[in-house]
Every structure is written in C-alpha cells, then in structure tokens.
Design a protein around this motif. Structure first.
Motif, PDB file in Angstrom:
ATOM      1  N   ASP A  38     -14.750  -1.770   0.722  1.00  0.00           N
ATOM      2  CA  ASP A  38     -14.003  -2.492  -0.329  1.00  0.00           C
ATOM      3  C   ASP A  38     -12.965  -3.297   0.421  1.00  0.00           C
ATOM      4  O   ASP A  38     -12.735  -3.487   1.719  1.00  0.00           O
ATOM      5  N   ARG A  39     -12.113  -4.037  -0.491  1.00  0.00           N
ATOM      6  CA  ARG A  39     -11.334  -4.822   0.019  1.00  0.00           C
ATOM      7  C   ARG A  39      -9.633  -4.256  -0.324  1.00  0.00           C
ATOM      8  O   ARG A  39      -9.580  -3.998  -1.245  1.00  0.00           O
ATOM      9  N   LEU A  40      -8.776  -4.478   0.759  1.00  0.00           N
ATOM     10  CA  LEU A  40      -7.506  -4.195   0.539  1.00  0.00           C
ATOM     11  C   LEU A  40      -6.813  -5.476   0.224  1.00  0.00           C
ATOM     12  O   LEU A  40      -6.696  -6.420   0.919  1.00  0.00           O
ATOM     13  N   ALA A  41      -6.401  -5.335  -1.051  1.00  0.00           N
ATOM     14  CA  ALA A  41      -5.348  -6.429  -1.620  1.00  0.00           C
ATOM     15  C   ALA A  41      -3.911  -6.682  -0.883  1.00  0.00           C
ATOM     16  O   ALA A  41      -3.813  -8.006  -0.830  1.00  0.00           O
ATOM     17  N   GLY A  42      -3.508  -5.729  -0.590  1.00  0.00           N
ATOM     18  CA  GLY A  42      -2.015  -5.981  -0.316  1.00  0.00           C
ATOM     19  C   GLY A  42      -1.257  -4.484   0.335  1.00  0.00           C
ATOM     20  O   GLY A  42      -2.120  -3.474   0.159  1.00  0.00           O
ATOM     21  N   VAL A  43      -0.448  -4.633   0.860  1.00  0.00           N
ATOM     22  CA  VAL A  43       0.544  -3.695   1.338  1.00  0.00           C
ATOM     23  C   VAL A  43       1.858  -3.699   0.746  1.00  0.00           C
ATOM     24  O   VAL A  43       2.563  -4.844   0.955  1.00  0.00           O
ATOM     25  N   VAL A  44       2.504  -2.754   0.195  1.00  0.00           N
ATOM     26  CA  VAL A  44       3.860  -2.750  -0.090  1.00  0.00           C
ATOM     27  C   VAL A  44       4.522  -1.322   0.647  1.00  0.00           C
ATOM     28  O   VAL A  44       4.202  -0.463   0.244  1.00  0.00           O
ATOM     29  N   HIS A  45       5.382  -1.853   1.517  1.00  0.00           N
ATOM     30  CA  HIS A  45       5.953  -0.800   2.455  1.00  0.00           C
ATOM     31  C   HIS A  45       7.332  -0.401   1.704  1.00  0.00           C
ATOM     32  O   HIS A  45       8.262  -1.418   2.023  1.00  0.00           O
ATOM     33  N   THR A  46       7.900   0.581   1.468  1.00  0.00           N
ATOM     34  CA  THR A  46       8.909   1.029   0.745  1.00  0.00           C
ATOM     35  C   THR A  46       9.808   2.100   1.535  1.00  0.00           C
ATOM     36  O   THR A  46      10.973   2.365   1.031  1.00  0.00           O
ATOM     37  N   ASP A  85      -7.970 -10.006   5.139  1.00  0.00           N
ATOM     38  CA  ASP A  85      -7.546 -11.279   3.802  1.00  0.00           C
ATOM     39  C   ASP A  85      -6.459 -10.606   2.898  1.00  0.00           C
ATOM     40  O   ASP A  85      -7.256 -10.408   1.709  1.00  0.00           O
ATOM     41  N   LEU A  86      -5.475 -10.298   3.226  1.00  0.00           N
ATOM     42  CA  LEU A  86      -4.429  -9.748   1.998  1.00  0.00           C
ATOM     43  C   LEU A  86      -4.003 -10.838   1.264  1.00  0.00           C
ATOM     44  O   LEU A  86      -3.579 -11.755   1.709  1.00  0.00           O
ATOM     45  N   ASP A  87      -3.573 -10.419   0.097  1.00  0.00           N
ATOM     46  CA  ASP A  87      -2.888 -11.129  -0.938  1.00  0.00           C
ATOM     47  C   ASP A  87      -1.331 -11.330  -0.555  1.00  0.00           C
ATOM     48  O   ASP A  87      -0.413 -12.212  -0.730  1.00  0.00           O
ATOM     49  N   LEU A  88      -0.894 -10.083  -0.117  1.00  0.00           N
ATOM     50  CA  LEU A  88       0.336 -10.018   0.055  1.00  0.00           C
ATOM     51  C   LEU A  88       0.685  -8.485   1.086  1.00  0.00           C
ATOM     52  O   LEU A  88       0.010  -8.064   1.113  1.00  0.00           O
ATOM     53  N   PHE A  89       1.842  -8.872   1.720  1.00  0.00           N
ATOM     54  CA  PHE A  89       2.457  -7.700   2.542  1.00  0.00           C
ATOM     55  C   PHE A  89       4.043  -7.807   2.285  1.00  0.00           C
ATOM     56  O   PHE A  89       4.542  -8.879   2.812  1.00  0.00           O
ATOM     57  N   VAL A  90       4.507  -6.818   1.710  1.00  0.00           N
ATOM     58  CA  VAL A  90       5.856  -6.723   1.214  1.00  0.00           C
ATOM     59  C   VAL A  90       6.437  -5.453   2.050  1.00  0.00           C
ATOM     60  O   VAL A  90       5.934  -4.286   1.755  1.00  0.00           O
ATOM     61  N   LEU A 126       0.106 -15.363   8.090  1.00  0.00           N
ATOM     62  CA  LEU A 126      -0.490 -14.220   7.281  1.00  0.00           C
ATOM     63  C   LEU A 126       0.626 -14.163   6.090  1.00  0.00           C
ATOM     64  O   LEU A 126       1.783 -14.573   6.538  1.00  0.00           O
ATOM     65  N   PRO A 127       0.362 -13.401   5.078  1.00  0.00           N
ATOM     66  CA  PRO A 127       1.441 -13.379   3.919  1.00  0.00           C
ATOM     67  C   PRO A 127       2.351 -12.144   4.444  1.00  0.00           C
ATOM     68  O   PRO A 127       2.237 -11.406   5.343  1.00  0.00           O
ATOM     69  N   GLY A 128       3.494 -12.401   3.911  1.00  0.00           N
ATOM     70  CA  GLY A 128       4.788 -11.774   4.450  1.00  0.00           C
ATOM     71  C   GLY A 128       5.940 -12.088   3.586  1.00  0.00           C
ATOM     72  O   GLY A 128       6.265 -13.038   3.326  1.00  0.00           O
ATOM     73  N   HIS A 129       6.542 -10.993   3.028  1.00  0.00           N
ATOM     74  CA  HIS A 129       7.949 -10.990   2.367  1.00  0.00           C
ATOM     75  C   HIS A 129       8.592  -9.685   2.664  1.00  0.00           C
ATOM     76  O   HIS A 129       7.947  -8.640   2.640  1.00  0.00           O
ATOM     77  N   ALA A 130      10.007  -9.866   3.121  1.00  0.00           N
ATOM     78  CA  ALA A 130      10.891  -8.697   3.438  1.00  0.00           C
ATOM     79  C   ALA A 130      11.949  -9.057   2.207  1.00  0.00           C
ATOM     80  O   ALA A 130      12.537 -10.058   1.988  1.00  0.00           O
ATOM     81  N   LEU A 131      12.024  -7.887   1.364  1.00  0.00           N
ATOM     82  CA  LEU A 131      12.976  -8.017   0.339  1.00  0.00           C
ATOM     83  C   LEU A 131      14.068  -6.998   0.600  1.00  0.00           C
ATOM     84  O   LEU A 131      13.850  -6.167   0.675  1.00  0.00           O
ATOM     85  N   ALA A 132      15.261  -7.761   0.935  1.00  0.00           N
ATOM     86  CA  ALA A 132      16.512  -7.243   1.293  1.00  0.00           C
ATOM     87  C   ALA A 132      17.333  -6.628   0.026  1.00  0.00           C
ATOM     88  O   ALA A 132      18.087  -7.256  -0.505  1.00  0.00           O
ATOM     89  N   TRP A 133      16.739  -5.628  -0.486  1.00  0.00           N
ATOM     90  CA  TRP A 133      17.390  -5.432  -2.063  1.00  0.00           C
ATOM     91  C   TRP A 133      18.629  -4.839  -1.747  1.00  0.00           C
ATOM     92  O   TRP A 133      19.455  -4.336  -0.891  1.00  0.00           O
TER      93      TRP A 133
END
Length: 199
Positions: A38-46, A85-90, A126-133
C-alpha cells in the motif's frame, strides 16, 4: 473508537496501533507494515509533553521527557519515510518555539527543532510543514492551565483557537509554500499594548 468510526464512515481504512515513536526500530517496523502493498500518503505528527520549568531549573530527565515525543519521534518518522512519495509531512509545533513562553524552555526547544526539521525536509526536496500553533480552546495540552495562565496568554495578544478555526488554519497551512508556519489567532491591539508586535 469514536474517531475510528467517524473516519471509517467517511471512507477511510482505519488501524489503531500502539507504537513507541521514540524507538527508531519500532518506527521503521511501523512504516514497513503500513506500506506493505500500500502507499502511505502522509504523516501528521501531533505528539507533545509538557514538563514546565525555567531553563536553569530543567534537569536532563525533564529535557528528555519533553524532547523525545516531539524531536526524537519526528526525526525517526523523517528517516523512516524519506524514501517514500509522501503528499505531506506535518508536525505540530508550538508558538512557544517562535515567541518563547515563560517556564517552557525545553518545550520551546523541542518545537523549534520541528520548525527546523520541516525546513530541512524542504531543502532535501521532501514535503514538510511545521505548524507552530497558538493556544487551542479545547481539551488539549492547554486544558490544565490555570485561569491566570490563560489570561496571561490572551493578555499578551494571543487569542484561543476554536476547533472550526483550527481546521481552517490547518487546511490553509498544508497548501502553503512556507515550511514553518504560525497558525494562531492574534489580537494585534493587545500585542501592541503589550510592547510591540513580535517580528
């Protein structure tokens, strides 16, 4: 179970797994299992842990408790997925790493690491977003704050993020070109009254 049910009703395939993300071998096994056929589309680390103390009062154990679930876990996820091949890494960072926060030196450092990791990933293509909430008005990490601490935050010009606003900020952030973003509700008059708007 409720979340899994909601996601399943929306058409997702859901697995609930207990994995120590501070263990690099466990993370590699997790990713290998998720991508087997299967394909892993993304990672959201919270993940995040608070263990507040002033910098001079922070010991090595406290620092490790705060850094491990954020910095170590995010790094292990980065390494385990770098070839996919991730779409997002957040990663969920915190405004504490951007503006500082009294008594949260270790937490601010852990979040600043996430901001740097997102920038590093972008430099690697690579995709990457850090959200400083900013602070959420929910039962999250800020739920245990005393009223005086909440008032200190809002008095300094940071409004509380409601769930609908947070979802809208997330949706906007993950389509942005910048790697490190600050999704927050700002009260600019209060910030000016507190001594100026931070850069």
């Amino acid at each position: 179970a409720e979340l899994a049910g909601d996601l399943t009703a929306l058409g997702a395939r859901v697995q609930v797994l207990a994995v120590d993300l501070t263990d690099p071998d466990a993370v590699r096994d997790l990713i290998a299992g998720l991508t087997d056929g299967d394909r892993l589309a993304g990672v959201v680390h919270t993940a995040g842990v608070l263990d507040d103390a002033v910098v001079t009062g922070t010991d090595a154990d406290q620092l490790a408790r705060v850094l491990a679930p954020k910095a170590d876990a995010a790094w292990h996820l980065h390494e385990a997925t770098a070839g996919l091949d991730l779409d997002l890494f957040v990663t969920y960072s915190s405004i504490a790493g951007v503006l500082g926060s009294p008594g949260q030196g270790a937490y601010a450092a852990a979040n600043a690491f996430l901001d740097a990791l997102a920038t590093h990933r972008r430099a690697l293509g690579l995709p990457g977003h850090a959200l400083a909430w900013g602070m959420w008005d929910t039962d999250g990490m800020a739920a245990g704050l005393r009223a005086v601490d909440r008032n200190r935050v809002t008095g300094a010009g940071l409004g509380l993020i409601t769930a609908p606003v947070g979802v809208a900020l997330f949706d906007a952030a993950v389509t942005a070109d910048d790697a490190a973003l600050v999704p927050a509700v700002l009260d600019l008059p209060a910030l000016r009254a507190a001594g100026g708007v931070p850069p």
